[in-house]
Design a protein around this motif. Sequence first.
Motif, PDB file in Angstrom:
ATOM      1  N   LEU A   1       8.864 -32.838 -33.604  1.00 29.01           N
ATOM      2  CA  LEU A   1       7.294 -32.624 -33.949  1.00 29.01           C
ATOM      3  C   LEU A   1       6.613 -32.965 -35.187  1.00 29.01           C
ATOM      4  N   ARG A   2       5.052 -34.192 -35.631  1.00 29.48           N
ATOM      5  CA  ARG A   2       4.805 -34.376 -36.647  1.00 29.48           C
ATOM      6  C   ARG A   2       3.134 -34.066 -36.761  1.00 29.48           C
ATOM      7  N   VAL A   3       2.808 -33.241 -36.856  1.00 30.94           N
ATOM      8  CA  VAL A   3       1.313 -33.134 -36.804  1.00 30.94           C
ATOM      9  C   VAL A   3       0.629 -33.746 -38.544  1.00 30.94           C
ATOM     10  N   GLY A   4      -0.861 -34.246 -38.508  1.00 30.23           N
ATOM     11  CA  GLY A   4      -1.099 -34.619 -39.819  1.00 30.23           C
ATOM     12  C   GLY A   4      -2.810 -34.896 -39.475  1.00 30.23           C
ATOM     13  N   ALA A   5      -3.236 -35.700 -40.533  1.00 33.07           N
ATOM     14  CA  ALA A   5      -4.597 -36.349 -40.813  1.00 33.07           C
ATOM     15  C   ALA A   5      -4.308 -38.029 -41.148  1.00 33.07           C
ATOM     16  N   LYS A   6      -4.394 -39.347 -40.388  1.00 31.13           N
ATOM     17  CA  LYS A   6      -3.700 -39.947 -40.867  1.00 31.13           C
ATOM     18  C   LYS A   6      -4.663 -40.496 -42.399  1.00 31.13           C
TER      19      LYS A   6
ATOM     20  N   VAL B   1      -2.920 -37.498 -36.035  1.00 29.83           N
ATOM     21  CA  VAL B   1      -1.477 -38.377 -36.033  1.00 29.83           C
ATOM     22  C   VAL B   1      -0.685 -36.545 -35.895  1.00 29.83           C
ATOM     23  N   CYS B   2      -0.429 -36.646 -34.080  1.00 26.78           N
ATOM     24  CA  CYS B   2       0.278 -36.085 -33.440  1.00 26.78           C
ATOM     25  C   CYS B   2       1.512 -36.794 -32.337  1.00 26.78           C
ATOM     26  N   ASP B   3       2.651 -36.658 -33.299  1.00 24.61           N
ATOM     27  CA  ASP B   3       3.855 -37.133 -32.726  1.00 24.61           C
ATOM     28  C   ASP B   3       4.629 -36.096 -32.287  1.00 24.61           C
TER      29      ASP B   3
END
Length: 158
Positions: free
Chosen positions: A37-42, A29-31
């Motif tokens: 900014l939003r970052v992580g793994a589903k 997830v990289c928005d």
Amino acid sequence: MENYSWTQTLGDIVVQVPVPFGTKKKLVVCDIKSKALRVGAKGQPLLIDGVLFQAVKVCDSFWTLEDHDTVTILLSKCNQWERWKSVVKGDPEIDTGKCEPGVRRLYGLGHEAEHHMRKMLFDYGQKCKGLPTSEDSPEVLKKFITDHPYLKIPQTNR
């Protein structure tokens, strides 16, 4: 800030976010928004989720998954002349006074090439901000040289 590391140049921010080894690109997830900014793994809590220190150019920003364990994000600054104190507001800030100017790599070019490159950098920054360039107004460049002596831009004889 324990969830990521970051560096910056005059024009960009590079953020490196570790994700679980073996993560596939489709699970990232990289928005990137102009001010967030939003970052992580589903399926897992986000590692970064916040308001950016300053606005970025979304069209010039991107991310990639490296070695199936690191999301690397390049954020293109809207204001290319401002140093960021943090990536996300509320995170620990750095002392930008200790940052080295990002144009040191021009010193070995020789006087004429160095002068030309520094003038081009100045004009590019002015154009990005919608302000007059050195061609439009030589006084603007002279004021910039006076205000930023650490950039060592040679005076022009116009």
